[in-house]
Design a protein around this motif. Sequence first.
Motif, PDB file in Angstrom:
ATOM      1  N   VAL A  99      54.654 -81.196 -71.249  1.00 42.00           N
ATOM      2  CA  VAL A  99      55.104 -81.078 -72.541  1.00 42.00           C
ATOM      3  C   VAL A  99      54.657 -82.624 -73.196  1.00 42.00           C
ATOM      4  O   VAL A  99      54.047 -82.795 -74.221  1.00 42.00           O
ATOM      5  CB  VAL A  99      56.388 -80.861 -72.997  1.00 42.00           C
ATOM      6  N   GLY A 100      55.525 -83.429 -72.504  1.00 43.11           N
ATOM      7  CA  GLY A 100      55.015 -85.009 -72.632  1.00 43.11           C
ATOM      8  C   GLY A 100      53.585 -85.251 -72.858  1.00 43.11           C
ATOM      9  O   GLY A 100      53.124 -85.983 -73.859  1.00 43.11           O
ATOM     10  N   ASP A 101      52.923 -84.943 -71.947  1.00 38.81           N
ATOM     11  CA  ASP A 101      51.610 -85.209 -71.958  1.00 38.81           C
ATOM     12  C   ASP A 101      50.883 -84.416 -72.909  1.00 38.81           C
ATOM     13  O   ASP A 101      49.894 -84.983 -73.573  1.00 38.81           O
ATOM     14  CB  ASP A 101      50.922 -84.626 -70.416  1.00 38.81           C
ATOM     15  N   ASN A 102      51.068 -83.305 -73.344  1.00 35.27           N
ATOM     16  CA  ASN A 102      50.487 -82.627 -74.486  1.00 35.27           C
ATOM     17  C   ASN A 102      50.985 -83.410 -75.725  1.00 35.27           C
ATOM     18  O   ASN A 102      49.876 -83.650 -76.587  1.00 35.27           O
ATOM     19  CB  ASN A 102      51.275 -81.152 -74.552  1.00 35.27           C
ATOM     20  N   ILE A 103      52.063 -83.790 -75.939  1.00 32.64           N
ATOM     21  CA  ILE A 103      52.194 -84.699 -77.292  1.00 32.64           C
ATOM     22  C   ILE A 103      51.504 -85.900 -77.000  1.00 32.64           C
ATOM     23  O   ILE A 103      50.732 -86.377 -78.307  1.00 32.64           O
ATOM     24  CB  ILE A 103      53.732 -85.091 -77.164  1.00 32.64           C
ATOM     25  N   LYS A 104      51.435 -86.699 -76.174  1.00 26.59           N
ATOM     26  CA  LYS A 104      50.390 -87.715 -76.071  1.00 26.59           C
ATOM     27  C   LYS A 104      48.891 -87.576 -76.379  1.00 26.59           C
ATOM     28  O   LYS A 104      48.511 -88.439 -77.215  1.00 26.59           O
ATOM     29  CB  LYS A 104      50.712 -88.382 -74.822  1.00 26.59           C
ATOM     30  N   THR A 105      48.666 -86.462 -75.647  1.00 28.76           N
ATOM     31  CA  THR A 105      46.892 -86.129 -76.054  1.00 28.76           C
ATOM     32  C   THR A 105      46.948 -85.837 -77.592  1.00 28.76           C
ATOM     33  O   THR A 105      45.882 -86.335 -77.992  1.00 28.76           O
ATOM     34  CB  THR A 105      46.627 -84.835 -75.008  1.00 28.76           C
ATOM     35  N   THR A 106      47.866 -84.975 -78.021  1.00 24.71           N
ATOM     36  CA  THR A 106      47.848 -84.497 -79.538  1.00 24.71           C
ATOM     37  C   THR A 106      47.794 -85.857 -80.373  1.00 24.71           C
ATOM     38  O   THR A 106      46.846 -85.917 -81.384  1.00 24.71           O
ATOM     39  CB  THR A 106      48.955 -83.715 -79.782  1.00 24.71           C
ATOM     40  N   LEU A 107      48.670 -86.988 -80.124  1.00 25.09           N
ATOM     41  CA  LEU A 107      48.836 -87.944 -81.079  1.00 25.09           C
ATOM     42  C   LEU A 107      47.459 -88.798 -80.691  1.00 25.09           C
ATOM     43  O   LEU A 107      46.925 -89.273 -81.863  1.00 25.09           O
ATOM     44  CB  LEU A 107      49.878 -88.671 -80.659  1.00 25.09           C
ATOM     45  N   GLY A 108      46.896 -88.875 -79.822  1.00 25.19           N
ATOM     46  CA  GLY A 108      45.755 -89.650 -79.356  1.00 25.19           C
ATOM     47  C   GLY A 108      44.653 -89.167 -80.070  1.00 25.19           C
ATOM     48  O   GLY A 108      43.623 -89.792 -80.765  1.00 25.19           O
ATOM     49  N   LYS A 109      44.574 -87.500 -80.213  1.00 28.07           N
ATOM     50  CA  LYS A 109      43.179 -86.984 -80.827  1.00 28.07           C
ATOM     51  C   LYS A 109      43.496 -87.105 -82.420  1.00 28.07           C
ATOM     52  O   LYS A 109      42.461 -87.077 -82.969  1.00 28.07           O
ATOM     53  CB  LYS A 109      43.345 -85.315 -80.347  1.00 28.07           C
ATOM     54  N   ASN A 110      44.707 -86.975 -82.981  1.00 22.78           N
ATOM     55  CA  ASN A 110      44.781 -86.736 -84.372  1.00 22.78           C
ATOM     56  C   ASN A 110      45.004 -88.096 -84.839  1.00 22.78           C
ATOM     57  O   ASN A 110      44.949 -88.210 -86.086  1.00 22.78           O
ATOM     58  CB  ASN A 110      45.948 -85.676 -84.630  1.00 22.78           C
ATOM     59  N   PHE A 111      45.488 -89.216 -84.412  1.00 24.21           N
ATOM     60  CA  PHE A 111      45.591 -90.428 -84.654  1.00 24.21           C
ATOM     61  C   PHE A 111      44.508 -91.421 -84.013  1.00 24.21           C
ATOM     62  O   PHE A 111      44.885 -92.398 -83.506  1.00 24.21           O
ATOM     63  CB  PHE A 111      46.772 -90.998 -84.574  1.00 24.21           C
ATOM     64  N   PRO A 112      43.193 -91.144 -84.297  1.00 27.51           N
ATOM     65  CA  PRO A 112      42.332 -92.261 -83.361  1.00 27.51           C
ATOM     66  C   PRO A 112      42.209 -93.657 -83.643  1.00 27.51           C
ATOM     67  O   PRO A 112      41.892 -94.473 -82.862  1.00 27.51           O
ATOM     68  CB  PRO A 112      40.964 -91.438 -83.608  1.00 27.51           C
ATOM     69  N   ASP A 113      42.447 -93.728 -85.091  1.00 26.99           N
ATOM     70  CA  ASP A 113      42.360 -95.206 -85.681  1.00 26.99           C
ATOM     71  C   ASP A 113      43.836 -95.628 -85.602  1.00 26.99           C
ATOM     72  O   ASP A 113      44.016 -96.859 -86.234  1.00 26.99           O
ATOM     73  CB  ASP A 113      41.953 -95.183 -87.006  1.00 26.99           C
ATOM     74  N   ASN A 114      44.928 -95.216 -84.968  1.00 25.74           N
ATOM     75  CA  ASN A 114      46.148 -95.544 -85.035  1.00 25.74           C
ATOM     76  C   ASN A 114      46.659 -95.621 -83.650  1.00 25.74           C
ATOM     77  O   ASN A 114      47.497 -94.556 -83.291  1.00 25.74           O
ATOM     78  CB  ASN A 114      47.023 -94.711 -86.028  1.00 25.74           C
ATOM     79  N   PRO A 115      46.311 -96.144 -82.823  1.00 26.68           N
ATOM     80  CA  PRO A 115      46.737 -96.203 -81.268  1.00 26.68           C
ATOM     81  C   PRO A 115      48.344 -96.271 -81.170  1.00 26.68           C
ATOM     82  O   PRO A 115      48.932 -97.009 -81.810  1.00 26.68           O
ATOM     83  CB  PRO A 115      46.053 -97.362 -80.700  1.00 26.68           C
ATOM     84  N   THR A 116      48.739 -95.655 -80.181  1.00 19.95           N
ATOM     85  CA  THR A 116      50.176 -95.387 -79.869  1.00 19.95           C
ATOM     86  C   THR A 116      50.410 -96.034 -78.248  1.00 19.95           C
ATOM     87  O   THR A 116      49.706 -96.031 -77.503  1.00 19.95           O
ATOM     88  CB  THR A 116      50.640 -94.045 -79.873  1.00 19.95           C
ATOM     89  N   THR A 117      51.736 -96.533 -78.490  1.00 18.07           N
ATOM     90  CA  THR A 117      52.246 -96.879 -77.221  1.00 18.07           C
ATOM     91  C   THR A 117      53.584 -96.093 -76.766  1.00 18.07           C
ATOM     92  O   THR A 117      54.257 -96.003 -77.665  1.00 18.07           O
ATOM     93  CB  THR A 117      52.702 -98.539 -77.072  1.00 18.07           C
TER      94      THR A 117
END
Length: 303
Positions: A99-117
């Motif tokens: 679940v955690g990995d899916n959330i991280k992947t989703t954020l990376g895919k939908n916010f490519p110009d706004n990196p997350t940590t």
Amino acid sequence: MRFLKKTNLNFLSVRKTFYIASLTLLSFGIISLFIKGIDLGIDFLGGTELIVQFQTPAKISDIREALNKEGITRAEIKIYGDPLNILIRTPVHEFGTVVGDNIKTTLGKNFPDNPTTILEEQKIGPKIGAELRRGAIYAILASLIVMLIYIGFRFKFIYGVGAVVALFHDVLITLGIISLLDGMTPFLDFEIDQNMVAAFLTLVGLSVNDSVVIFDRIRENLKIYKTMSLFDVINKSINDTLSRTIITSGTIFMVLFIIMLFGGEVTRGFAFTLTIGIVVGTYSSIYIASAVVYEWSLRKKQS
């Protein structure tokens, strides 16, 4: 320091009015708990929680839409202190960190110009959540029983009963008020988590302290004023300790109120519970704990 000059208020003469007030508040609170309830946090439900830091502020609605598209529904998403930090909680259970990995992947895919940590990632299984929930109930009940034994030994058994009745009163009314106000505004969006359980245990300690101070004064005054009736001794004892009660509870209230307003999301539930609890606890130490002792004495004389 004495906040009030010597007072001579007749607290016990109006006790029945306050019984009605307490019963009314208890009734509304219990009805709300049965009908509306209070949300349980991830600590007790189990699930996955991530605290994500974006490079620039992201809209909650955009994050929710992205997660929904990937099938991660029913997620709780809110700002976590700093506007750049977002808390994502989902009750979905999967093996390992899926679940955690899916959330991280989703954020990376939908916010490519706004990196997350990822600042924090936590996963709690449903079995652990159930154990924590059961442990929290046992902890509160055990604290009430220990208070009954301690005050029963230190004073008389009926004083312990009076203190524990007041504690049940404080815990139930505070829980009821939280249920009534929960969700009325984003500021009042609460859930039962380990912080809130800690607040209730702290409330038990603070509330019984006020009752013990009044009981101590009643015991002293019973020795000094041997010809005075119990009714007058209890009233005098509450008046003697009133200034101390208001100063102690007032200073704690002010600190908790400031933490509630400015302490951020993490401590808000804890501070709100204790802010309400300290008011209810001060009231019950005057109108409930001592009044129970007096009512018992009255019935003992009549029987």
